[in-house]
Design a protein around this motif. Structure first.
Motif, PDB file in Angstrom:
ATOM      1  N   THR A  80      10.422   8.454   3.163  1.00 53.85           N
ATOM      2  CA  THR A  80       9.886   8.017   1.943  1.00 53.85           C
ATOM      3  C   THR A  80       9.907   6.554   1.697  1.00 53.85           C
ATOM      4  O   THR A  80       9.453   6.352   0.877  1.00 53.85           O
ATOM      5  N   ALA A  81      10.901   6.201   2.282  1.00 51.37           N
ATOM      6  CA  ALA A  81      10.999   4.417   1.556  1.00 51.37           C
ATOM      7  C   ALA A  81       9.756   3.784   2.826  1.00 51.37           C
ATOM      8  O   ALA A  81       9.658   2.780   1.912  1.00 51.37           O
ATOM      9  N   GLN A  82       9.513   4.314   3.802  1.00 54.11           N
ATOM     10  CA  GLN A  82       8.513   3.959   4.571  1.00 54.11           C
ATOM     11  C   GLN A  82       6.947   4.039   4.003  1.00 54.11           C
ATOM     12  O   GLN A  82       6.635   3.154   4.007  1.00 54.11           O
ATOM     13  N   ARG A  83       7.061   5.628   3.592  1.00 56.76           N
ATOM     14  CA  ARG A  83       5.590   5.464   2.832  1.00 56.76           C
ATOM     15  C   ARG A  83       5.649   4.427   1.416  1.00 56.76           C
ATOM     16  O   ARG A  83       4.563   4.482   1.308  1.00 56.76           O
ATOM     17  N   ARG A  84       6.755   4.426   0.602  1.00 57.87           N
ATOM     18  CA  ARG A  84       6.543   4.194  -0.420  1.00 57.87           C
ATOM     19  C   ARG A  84       6.613   2.863  -0.150  1.00 57.87           C
ATOM     20  O   ARG A  84       5.898   1.789  -1.116  1.00 57.87           O
ATOM     21  N   LEU A  85       6.649   2.018   0.917  1.00 60.08           N
ATOM     22  CA  LEU A  85       6.280   0.467   0.996  1.00 60.08           C
ATOM     23  C   LEU A  85       5.076   0.155   1.659  1.00 60.08           C
ATOM     24  O   LEU A  85       4.380  -0.711   1.146  1.00 60.08           O
ATOM     25  N   VAL A  86       4.600   1.315   2.039  1.00 56.97           N
ATOM     26  CA  VAL A  86       3.058   1.183   2.859  1.00 56.97           C
ATOM     27  C   VAL A  86       2.691   1.714   1.309  1.00 56.97           C
ATOM     28  O   VAL A  86       1.278   0.584   1.300  1.00 56.97           O
ATOM     29  N   ALA A  87       2.652   2.057   0.284  1.00 62.86           N
ATOM     30  CA  ALA A  87       1.653   2.303  -0.329  1.00 62.86           C
ATOM     31  C   ALA A  87       2.400   1.585  -1.033  1.00 62.86           C
ATOM     32  O   ALA A  87       1.229   0.652  -1.770  1.00 62.86           O
ATOM     33  N   ASP A  88       3.244   0.430  -1.681  1.00 64.06           N
ATOM     34  CA  ASP A  88       3.311  -0.394  -2.505  1.00 64.06           C
ATOM     35  C   ASP A  88       2.776  -1.568  -2.481  1.00 64.06           C
ATOM     36  O   ASP A  88       2.001  -2.566  -2.840  1.00 64.06           O
ATOM     37  N   ALA A  89       3.169  -1.855  -0.156  1.00 62.14           N
ATOM     38  CA  ALA A  89       2.179  -3.332  -0.049  1.00 62.14           C
ATOM     39  C   ALA A  89       0.838  -3.165  -0.064  1.00 62.14           C
ATOM     40  O   ALA A  89       0.406  -4.137  -0.428  1.00 62.14           O
TER      41      ALA A  89
END
Length: 472
Positions: free
Chosen positions: A247-256
């Protein structure tokens, strides 16, 4: 065909059986071995008891025959052993074969019987056959140079032993069958959590969804858990950590991707403007060139921050003992040059003037610089930033660094999200930055075993408290 080829062809036939089958076979073999062993021991006990009873009868019959016929010569004393209901038959055997009667008696005479008659051997029992029927014979001493042989039909004993053998054989077969059923039940019940764990792992591998969990049995009154249940609980914990990581990885990709979209669009726009430079005035080209350079620096800084955030821990070969006081003063000096309109004050307590911590100097400098830049960003209008390095009051921990600004502070709604990646409060969205500075600071602190917290400053502003562990 070569031996290797034969081994490759035969490999499917030699594959290991499933764990459930192996456990069932092991349980079945263990219970079956116990059942067969108990039945075999019971057979020996029954057989020995029947023969002991028959031997006791032969001993009593020999005593009676000797009392009734004292000093008798070689020959038949009594009885007819060919009939089942007949009493014991008795014969006297001489140590010298020349003294044997004519015709000979019914009982066989072997060299061992001659030795008993001669006093060279102890009395003994033996199984013989009379007229095609089983019999039991006792050979014992009788008089000097003579021995007494007493025999009884053993049909009832042999029949009892045979019947006991059949019953015990049926019992052993039933025990083996019951062992197979119990082994299958034990393997199915004992490995049920493992089966659920395997099914969950296969489902996650197929769907790539770590939200699945293994169903755990409810705890008993004592709250104790077996090893399989603890394994399933550990697997669920691992799945929870994996889900958070994904979830954190997906959020990081989405935010980035969201944060990069705006500067990349501006870069493309300015690049297209510069590509049509003949249509622009010199002032417009210079403005577009400056904007393009500024946006390139922003994108480069953002990408570098993302790369550093993707690093989970500090490289161990670079860890060394770092004195905090000089490092903090150096970072404050650099911040003064970056923020000339902000007044920075530094206070270092004597107790921690020589304090050292284990860490990577460059990463610790980045941590302190991020805190100072964040404080300076909100200390507009000449408001000061106060930096203090001291020991926690009444605590045995390591040194504590505090950075306080006198800006608008952090609202209660924003305080839980201050260290989230790309999070920017409503009052900070107009300020420069990508929202990664505090997230990076928190990550560096955790990698160095330190704790970084944010709290409202007394009298206004924000206060960031960085506390190192007691061992540095």
């Amino acid at each position: 065909m070569t031996g290797a080829g034969r081994r490759r062809l035969g490999a499917p036939w030699r594959r290991r059986r499933p764990l459930r089958t192996r456990l069932a076979l092991a349980a079945t073999a263990a219970v079956a071995l116990v059942a067969v062993g108990v039945c075999a021991a019971a057979f020996l006990v029954v057989r020995g008891a029947l023969y002991r009873q028959l031997d006791l009868t032969l001993t009593q019959s020999a005593r009676l025959a000797a009392q009734r016929n004292p000093g008798a010569g070689p020959g038949v004393l009594a009885g007819e052993c060919r009939f089942l209901a007949a009493p014991a038959c008795a014969e006297v055997v001489s140590a010298d074969p020349a003294q044997d009667p004519r015709p000979p008696g019914q009982l066989p005479v072997d060299p061992a019987a001659r030795e008993v008659a001669a006093g060279e051997r102890a009395p003994y029992y033996t199984n013989i056959t009379l007229a095609g029927h089983p019999a039991r014979m006792l050979t014992t001493d009788y008089a000097k140079g003579r021995a007494l042989q007493v025999a009884l039909r053993a049909d009832t004993v042999e029949d009892g032993i045979e019947e006991a053998a059949w019953w015990l054989l049926l019992t052993a077969a039933a025990g083996v069958l019951l062992a197979a059923v119990l082994g299958s039940w034990v393997s199915r019940t004992g490995l049920a959590p493992v089966t659920r764990l395997t099914a969950t792992a296969e489902r996650i591998a197929a769907t790539r969804d770590p939200r699945h969990r293994i169903e755990l049995p409810s705890r008993g009154p004592s709250g104790r858990e077996d090893e399989i249940t603890r394994l399933a609980g550990s697997f669920n914990t691992m799945l929870g950590e994996l889900e958070q990581s994904v979830t954190a990885q997906r959020r990081l990709v989405a935010d980035a991707s969201h944060e990069l979209r705006t500067p990349l669009t501006a870069l493309r726009t300015n690049a297209e403007l510069l590509a049509r430079g003949e249509r622009l005035t010199a002032e417009q080209r210079e403005r577009a060139s400056l904007a393009l350079g500024r946006q390139l620096r922003e994108v480069t800084g953002l990408v570098n921050d993302l790369i550093e955030l993707a690093r989970d821990e500090e490289p161990q070969p670079l860890v060394e003992r770092v004195r905090l006081a000089p490092l903090v003063e150096h970072c404050v000096s650099a911040a003064r040059s970056h923020w000339p309109g902000v007044a920075f004050s530094v206070r270092v307590a004597e107790a921690v003037a020589e304090a050292e911590v284990a860490g990577v100097p460059a990463r610790l400098s980045r941590l302190v610089s991020n805190l100072l830049d964040n404080a300076a960003k909100f200390s507009g209008g000449g408001l000061p930033v106060e930096v203090a390095l001291a020991s926690p009051a009444g605590a045995d921990g390591g040194p504590e660094l505090t950075v306080r600004d006198h800006g608008p502070g952090i609202s209660a709604e924003d305080l839980p999200y201050v260290f989230d990646r790309f999070y920017r409060a409503g009052t900070a969205r107009a300020l420069p930055g990508s929202g990664l500075g505090l997230a990076m600071a928190r990550q560096i602190a955790l990698a160095h075993g330190a704790e970084l917290v944010a709290e409202p400053g007394p009298g206004g502003g924000a206060l960031f408290r960085l506390t190192f562990g007691p061992d540095g």
